[in-house]
Scaffold this motif. Sequence first.
Motif, mmCIF file in Angstrom:
data_model
loop_
_atom_site.group_PDB
_atom_site.id
_atom_site.type_symbol
_atom_site.label_atom_id
_atom_site.label_comp_id
_atom_site.label_asym_id
_atom_site.label_seq_id
_atom_site.Cartn_x
_atom_site.Cartn_y
_atom_site.Cartn_z
ATOM 1 N N TYR A 118 0.819 -1.209 0.000
ATOM 2 C CA TYR A 118 0.000 0.000 0.000
ATOM 3 C C TYR A 118 0.855 1.262 0.000
ATOM 4 O O TYR A 118 0.493 2.266 -0.627
ATOM 5 C CB TYR A 118 -0.972 -0.011 1.186
ATOM 6 N N SER A 148 -3.482 -5.033 -6.272
ATOM 7 C CA SER A 148 -4.761 -4.930 -5.558
ATOM 8 C C SER A 148 -4.791 -3.674 -4.694
ATOM 9 O O SER A 148 -5.836 -3.030 -4.553
ATOM 10 C CB SER A 148 -4.995 -6.183 -4.710
ATOM 11 N N GLN A 152 -7.565 -0.370 -5.023
ATOM 12 C CA GLN A 152 -8.315 0.226 -3.921
ATOM 13 C C GLN A 152 -7.960 1.699 -3.718
ATOM 14 O O GLN A 152 -8.850 2.534 -3.496
ATOM 15 C CB GLN A 152 -8.059 -0.554 -2.633
ATOM 16 N N ARG A 155 -9.444 3.868 -6.505
ATOM 17 C CA ARG A 155 -10.868 4.117 -6.255
ATOM 18 C C ARG A 155 -11.045 5.158 -5.155
ATOM 19 O O ARG A 155 -11.891 6.057 -5.259
ATOM 20 C CB ARG A 155 -11.549 2.808 -5.856
ATOM 21 N N LEU A 177 -12.512 -6.279 -5.921
ATOM 22 C CA LEU A 177 -11.742 -5.196 -5.312
ATOM 23 C C LEU A 177 -12.323 -3.819 -5.609
ATOM 24 O O LEU A 177 -11.968 -2.841 -4.965
ATOM 25 C CB LEU A 177 -10.291 -5.242 -5.803
ATOM 26 N N GLY A 178 -13.199 -3.748 -6.619
ATOM 27 C CA GLY A 178 -13.832 -2.479 -6.936
ATOM 28 C C GLY A 178 -13.421 -1.854 -8.246
ATOM 29 O O GLY A 178 -13.767 -0.703 -8.520
ATOM 30 N N VAL A 285 -9.845 1.062 2.270
ATOM 31 C CA VAL A 285 -8.843 0.069 1.886
ATOM 32 C C VAL A 285 -8.841 -1.054 2.919
ATOM 33 O O VAL A 285 -9.007 -0.811 4.115
ATOM 34 C CB VAL A 285 -7.411 0.672 1.771
#
Length: 318
Positions: A118, A148, A152, A155, A177-178, A285
């Motif tokens: 992240y 991934s 997130q 988004r 995951l969107g 997230v």
Amino acid sequence: MKAWQVTAAGLPQDVMRLAEDVPEPVPADGQVLVRVRAAAVNFPDGLMCLGQYQVKPPLPFIPGVELCGELTSGERVIGNPVAPSGAFAEYALMDRRALFPAPEALDDAEAAALHIGYQTAWFALHRRAAVRAGETLLVHAAAGGVGSAAVQLGRAAGARVIAVVGGAQKAAVAKELGADAVIDRQAEDFVAAVRELTGGRGADVVFDPVGGDAYTGSTKCIAFEGRIVVVGFASGTIPTPPLGHALVKNYTLLGLHWGLYNTKDPAAVRACHEELSALAATGAVRPLVSERLPLAGAADAVQRVLTGKTTGRVVILP
């Protein structure tokens, strides 16, 4: 203590050995001993076994570069262990200056998987590419660990996310995951699909941890004033781009070596952690942990992550 050790360079399944009598590491000045509660498996773990990563700890070393640990005070912390004391063990050493509180909203496995992936995605999208709400973000390897995270975070930033994956199973993961749109590169040409999805304009930002054909294709569907962030080369092929193409099409190539921020700008890393913790608290997230395995499963897990046979994050629970 029980710990995995690497004593020679080679494939993880061949060179990782689980020992039960490894001496517990002793902290030096500025270090703390933590009990490992969870250790996330990363692509660099496999590269380090092969001796192909930019960081080459002396042999033998304990692999595992990311963990959620517990201090003697009982506080949960996340971050990177200090080599050669890796995360695939019952205990590890960490630098006092590089400890981050584990977000309360995440369990041990999720917290262990929050740091590297992240942080990498956040710095790529915000610090390097300056992604803006309403822009189109193209994410390669979108069902993987760092991909991934990029989906997130894209988004959360208000971008329209197009995810590129390899296979129907990974396509389903990216959708979960969107991602706004998912392209299975095994079933269709992602360049043509991106052009169609954007009305011919192309992607404003490309997040590329793959290299090779993924990078080459991205240059063919990048928008005017688009930004391609080079994050890694999971394909094994490092592109040699013709810079004249970037000039003619007016796009930007950006490199990201997240690890450098730990020494060049540690305050930015800490600020990013605070942002990620806030996003985790709201549910924007949440690391996708696809597998939670005992310590004995670490070598197989590293091997599968190295060969791209996993989705989301695989986490070891010692």
